[in-house]
Design an enzyme around this catalytic site. Sequence first.
Site, short mmCIF file in Angstrom:
data_model
loop_
_atom_site.label_atom_id
_atom_site.label_comp_id
_atom_site.label_asym_id
_atom_site.label_seq_id
_atom_site.Cartn_x
_atom_site.Cartn_y
_atom_site.Cartn_z
CB SER A 149 -0.90 0.01 1.24
OG SER A 149 -1.50 1.27 1.41
CE1 TYR A 162 -4.16 -2.14 4.85
CE2 TYR A 162 -3.43 0.10 4.40
CZ TYR A 162 -3.83 -1.14 3.95
OH TYR A 162 -3.88 -1.39 2.59
#
Length: 257
Positions: A149, A162
């Site tokens: 990501s 995350y």
Amino acid sequence: MGMGSLTGKTALVTGGSRGIGRAAAERLAKEGALVAVHYGRNEAAAEEVVKAIRAEGGAAFAVKAELGVHGDAETLWSEFDRQALDHGAAAGLDILVNNAGVAPRASIEETTREVFDEVFAVNVRAPFFLTQQGLKRLRDGGRIINVSSGTARIAVPDALAYSMTKGAVEILTRTLAQAVGSRGITVNAVSPGITDTDMTAGMLHGDPAGARMAADMSALGRVGQPGDVADVIAFLASDASRWVTGQVVDASGGSRL
């Protein structure tokens, strides 16, 4: 489907029932691969992907396994092995796409131990042990593609835990590439930015200001689509990427350059 770059190959895409995972599953199938579409709970969504692939002349099957729980890797691989043989594929695997993940939005103050443990269990522990057991099945010259990501590069305070998991995924990518290179296996990661999936639907479709902000983050002036990322995954799965390994390929449209 005609002969594609992945004809005769078998692929597994975790979290393949929606978003980037679905786009990747459909793209790999379009190139001729037999695709195992993994899902955790939503069987209907996974079967919809399988149906769509078959409608286009491709080959696919759904595999159920909840990730982040005890025995998840064993459950997934047992089901994969059985169904791959049922679909006429030779034992083994050529392409592993570790895409499944959860993305809680929480600052450091808001992150509970339960949230922290879950996001690491699903996003780090699961792909680690899936890959560990998958290496026994992965043929020499195979491909491992991890979905990271942009949050591993861009600071997002309300997604701290995350973001940490995606940093771990990138370390796994680089180190594993060195470990398995002697077998001709390449290991790479793809790093999307804000992508139009159900995870971002609230921001992109419920808030015009949020949608504009997301588009403005990209040098190309728009929000990414799942297919934008899937095309990069297909490249990394193909022979064209044979001299690329241990890399994180940015697929964010140049977000926050």
